[in-house]
Design a protein around this motif. Sequence first.
Motif, mmCIF file in Angstrom:
data_model
loop_
_atom_site.group_PDB
_atom_site.id
_atom_site.type_symbol
_atom_site.label_atom_id
_atom_site.label_comp_id
_atom_site.label_asym_id
_atom_site.label_seq_id
_atom_site.Cartn_x
_atom_site.Cartn_y
_atom_site.Cartn_z
ATOM 1 N N SER A 23 6.795 -1.803 1.926
ATOM 2 C CA SER A 23 5.826 -1.504 2.998
ATOM 3 C C SER A 23 4.489 -1.016 2.442
ATOM 4 O O SER A 23 3.481 -1.027 3.152
ATOM 5 N N SER A 24 4.462 -0.658 1.175
ATOM 6 C CA SER A 24 3.222 -0.173 0.535
ATOM 7 C C SER A 24 2.139 -1.247 0.500
ATOM 8 O O SER A 24 0.963 -0.923 0.300
ATOM 9 N N GLN A 64 -1.025 1.871 8.159
ATOM 10 C CA GLN A 64 -0.067 0.933 7.561
ATOM 11 C C GLN A 64 1.270 1.009 8.281
ATOM 12 O O GLN A 64 1.700 2.088 8.684
ATOM 13 N N THR A 123 5.585 -0.384 8.739
ATOM 14 C CA THR A 123 6.765 -0.671 7.913
ATOM 15 C C THR A 123 7.281 -2.087 8.160
ATOM 16 O O THR A 123 7.121 -2.648 9.247
ATOM 17 N N SER A 132 5.749 -1.105 -8.213
ATOM 18 C CA SER A 132 4.422 -0.454 -8.222
ATOM 19 C C SER A 132 3.337 -1.333 -7.587
ATOM 20 O O SER A 132 2.323 -0.835 -7.106
ATOM 21 N N GLY A 188 4.141 -3.336 -5.074
ATOM 22 C CA GLY A 188 4.645 -3.626 -3.739
ATOM 23 C C GLY A 188 5.619 -4.781 -3.679
ATOM 24 O O GLY A 188 6.129 -5.121 -2.602
#
Length: 333
Positions: free
Chosen positions: A131-132, A140, A142, A191, A193
Amino acid sequence: AKGSVVTTPINSEDEAYDAPVSIGTPAQPFNLDFDTGSSDLWVFSSLTPSNERNGQNIYTASRSSTAKQLSGESWKISYGDGSSSSGLVYSDVVTIGGLTAAGQAVEAASRVSQSFTSESATDGLVGLAFSSINTVSPDQQTTFFDTVKPSLASPVFTADLKHQAPGTYNFGFIDKSAFTGSITYTPVDNSQGFWGFTSTGFQVGNNDFQQESITGIADTGTTLLLLPDDVVNAYYSSVNNAQNDQSAGGFTVPCDTSLPDFSFGVGNNGAMITIPGSLMNLGPSGSGNSCFGGLQSSGTIGTNIFGDVALKAAFVVFDSGSQGQPQLGWASK
Ligand SMILES: O=C(CCCl)NNC1=[NH+]CCN1
């Protein structure tokens, strides 16, 4: 809770895989591309201009009693293949394979790029990366997986894609009847996503295994297996009359040639996933009587991509943390 949904190739080249998804009350039906290479759930909608539609099912929020517009929120995404879409955001009920996510962010497209318009079988995407990298702004949202995760028996989903046959996405459990041998797990670097991992190397046919760290992502939303040039050249140099044909967009092979298998290493115990040579031919290249290779150069993308050509040879576990850190599980089938 557990969910299970059938996913089906959209054409004879296994270019993408769709699965049925219901959105809203009463349910509006869609066929969506489950994409572990992105993190937005978006659909063609009543906002999509008619000249950008081509028979796709459209989401009409005003016809859903459970739809609520997220005021001031919008989204805009572009993919590794250059396609893109953007629009507004609603929350609504989303049901996949018997699993219901209430209050899921549903991203309604107010524009889509040409390749989405022309793909009439696909009504949108379900992002299953982290979700990042969801693009909704300013708040943002999810992914479907993250929304339902707390309710899952185990925080995992699995992909079992097949060549020219229905496969399965399962949520919350591992179907031990769906694979052979054991599952080899390897750590995930999320890292960026993505479901990032490092393959230990590759093997062309029955040649020696070439130890080479190949870092890439497991991406159900990309058709091809995209790897470094040295790997691609090693593979096609073993195929008579293979050629790198820019007019076809990459390596082509004679359509009547039997191709070598391609294997890639996973985990630290010598495990390999073997793609049969027959799955390395994606059919007519559109240029001459040649066929387009399933393995192509990752070139300038900036990452290697283990797309559908690789994933359909495996049973893949996307484990977001049943053992703490996220990991990918690979098994033959
Ligand atoms: O965009 C990517 C590559 C990320 Cl590096 N995969 N997902 C996808 N969805 C539609 C086309 N491709």
